[in-house]
Design a protein around this motif. Structure first.
Motif, PDB file in Angstrom:
ATOM      1  N   GLU A  12       0.837  -1.210   0.000  1.00  0.00           N
ATOM      2  CA  GLU A  12       0.000   0.000   0.000  1.00  0.00           C
ATOM      3  C   GLU A  12       0.867   1.252   0.000  1.00  0.00           C
ATOM      4  OE1 GLU A  12      -2.809   0.088   3.221  1.00  0.00           O
ATOM      5  OE2 GLU A  12      -4.195  -1.267   2.197  1.00  0.00           O
ATOM      6  N   ARG A  13       1.914   1.250   0.801  1.00  0.00           N
ATOM      7  CA  ARG A  13       2.825   2.403   0.826  1.00  0.00           C
ATOM      8  C   ARG A  13       3.474   2.611  -0.543  1.00  0.00           C
ATOM      9  NH1 ARG A  13       3.826   0.219   5.607  1.00  0.00           N
ATOM     10  NH2 ARG A  13       5.809  -0.715   4.999  1.00  0.00           N
ATOM     11  N   ASP A  14       3.821   1.508  -1.197  1.00  0.00           N
ATOM     12  CA  ASP A  14       4.414   1.641  -2.523  1.00  0.00           C
ATOM     13  C   ASP A  14       3.380   2.170  -3.522  1.00  0.00           C
ATOM     14  OD1 ASP A  14       6.892   1.467  -3.925  1.00  0.00           O
ATOM     15  OD2 ASP A  14       6.116  -0.271  -5.021  1.00  0.00           O
ATOM     16  N   HIS A  15       2.135   1.705  -3.418  1.00  0.00           N
ATOM     17  CA  HIS A  15       1.071   2.259  -4.270  1.00  0.00           C
ATOM     18  C   HIS A  15       0.972   3.776  -4.077  1.00  0.00           C
ATOM     19  CE1 HIS A  15      -1.490  -1.696  -4.639  1.00  0.00           C
ATOM     20  NE2 HIS A  15      -0.431  -1.704  -5.450  1.00  0.00           N
ATOM     21  N   ASP A  16       0.971   4.209  -2.835  1.00  0.00           N
ATOM     22  CA  ASP A  16       0.857   5.648  -2.533  1.00  0.00           C
ATOM     23  C   ASP A  16       2.028   6.426  -3.135  1.00  0.00           C
ATOM     24  OD1 ASP A  16      -1.477   5.116  -1.129  1.00  0.00           O
ATOM     25  OD2 ASP A  16      -0.516   5.219   0.844  1.00  0.00           O
ATOM     26  N   ARG A  17       3.227   5.889  -3.008  1.00  0.00           N
ATOM     27  CA  ARG A  17       4.428   6.539  -3.558  1.00  0.00           C
ATOM     28  C   ARG A  17       4.304   6.655  -5.071  1.00  0.00           C
ATOM     29  NH1 ARG A  17       9.013   5.090  -5.999  1.00  0.00           N
ATOM     30  NH2 ARG A  17       8.458   2.889  -6.015  1.00  0.00           N
ATOM     31  N   ASP A  19       1.500   6.577  -6.863  1.00  0.00           N
ATOM     32  CA  ASP A  19       0.415   7.521  -7.180  1.00  0.00           C
ATOM     33  C   ASP A  19       0.916   8.963  -7.113  1.00  0.00           C
ATOM     34  OD1 ASP A  19      -1.360   5.396  -7.468  1.00  0.00           O
ATOM     35  OD2 ASP A  19      -2.292   5.680  -5.493  1.00  0.00           O
ATOM     36  N   ASP A  20       1.728   9.263  -6.112  1.00  0.00           N
ATOM     37  CA  ASP A  20       2.280  10.610  -5.975  1.00  0.00           C
ATOM     38  C   ASP A  20       3.196  10.970  -7.152  1.00  0.00           C
ATOM     39  OD1 ASP A  20       0.904  10.955  -3.580  1.00  0.00           O
ATOM     40  OD2 ASP A  20       2.677  10.594  -2.322  1.00  0.00           O
ATOM     41  N   HIS A  50       7.446  -2.898  -8.939  1.00  0.00           N
ATOM     42  CA  HIS A  50       6.342  -3.331  -8.080  1.00  0.00           C
ATOM     43  C   HIS A  50       5.664  -4.567  -8.694  1.00  0.00           C
ATOM     44  CE1 HIS A  50       2.975  -2.335  -5.238  1.00  0.00           C
ATOM     45  NE2 HIS A  50       2.272  -2.965  -6.156  1.00  0.00           N
ATOM     46  N   THR A 114      -6.499   2.583 -10.138  1.00  0.00           N
ATOM     47  CA  THR A 114      -7.397   2.785  -8.997  1.00  0.00           C
ATOM     48  C   THR A 114      -8.128   1.493  -8.670  1.00  0.00           C
ATOM     49  OG1 THR A 114      -7.662   5.135  -9.480  1.00  0.00           O
ATOM     50  CG2 THR A 114      -9.388   4.091  -8.159  1.00  0.00           C
ATOM     51  N   ASN A 117      -5.469  -1.401  -7.683  1.00  0.00           N
ATOM     52  CA  ASN A 117      -4.904  -1.228  -6.349  1.00  0.00           C
ATOM     53  C   ASN A 117      -5.938  -1.505  -5.269  1.00  0.00           C
ATOM     54  OD1 ASN A 117      -2.565  -0.523  -7.671  1.00  0.00           O
ATOM     55  ND2 ASN A 117      -2.652   1.635  -7.119  1.00  0.00           N
ATOM     56  N   GLU A 121      -5.381  -4.120  -2.362  1.00  0.00           N
ATOM     57  CA  GLU A 121      -5.294  -3.642  -0.982  1.00  0.00           C
ATOM     58  C   GLU A 121      -6.423  -4.171  -0.105  1.00  0.00           C
ATOM     59  OE1 GLU A 121      -5.010   0.621  -1.229  1.00  0.00           O
ATOM     60  OE2 GLU A 121      -3.101   0.528  -2.307  1.00  0.00           O
TER      61      GLU A 121
END
Length: 155
Positions: A12-17, A19-20, A50, A114, A117, A121
């Motif tokens: 999840e943290r990698d998804h967020d990174r 996405d940013d 990933h 979207t 993920n 998740e």
């Protein structure tokens, strides 16, 4: 099991990174194409890494543990990964041509990521955490670290 020691928490943290990074690329593409290109390359490399972690480490363990290899969530995720690669190629081609009008491909990528993920998740990662032992999870994290260290040494 803490969030930092779970498959779900890590990915999840990698998804967020990622996405940013994609949002930063989009924010820069019409004002600073050089910066946007660098951001997209970093995003693409991170997303491809990933996917390699998922397909090379997570999915085989899930399939081994559950016996679900011909059908089930990993089959769907792999099919979506192929679609993601196609959209990445379309965007990359537009960037290489100096064309900032890749909005349709970008929207397609954003839409699939979207949905993809969210499935990972909310369903797949928690299920993987449930079937993996602490030792197996630690092995996945070690393999990821070794992969990252190998990439850094090669650059």
């Amino acid at each position: 099991m803490t969030a930092s020691s779970t498959i779900r928490g890590f990915f999840e943290r990698d998804h967020d990174r990622l996405d940013d990074l994609f949002a930063s690329y989009q924010a820069h593409k019409r004002s600073d194409m050089g910066k946007a290109k660098d951001l997209f390359e970093e995003f693409r490399a991170g997303l491809e890494r990933h996917i390699v972690w998922e397909e090379g480490l997570l999915f085989p363990l899930w399939e081994q543990k559950t016996g679900m290899s011909d059908a089930g969530p990993t089959v769907v995720m792999r099919a979506e990964h192929r679609q993601i690669h196609q959209l990445l190629d379309r965007i990359q081609s537009a960037i290489a041509a100096g064309n900032v009008e890749s909005d349709r491909a970008e929207q397609g990528l954003a839409d699939i990521l979207t949905s993809h993920n969210m499935k990972e998740e909310r369903v797949l990662y928690p299920a993987i955490d449930q079937v993996m032992s602490e030792e197996e999870r630690a092995g996945v994290f070690r393999a990821i670290e070794e992969n990252a260290a190998g990439r850094q040494a090669g650059t």
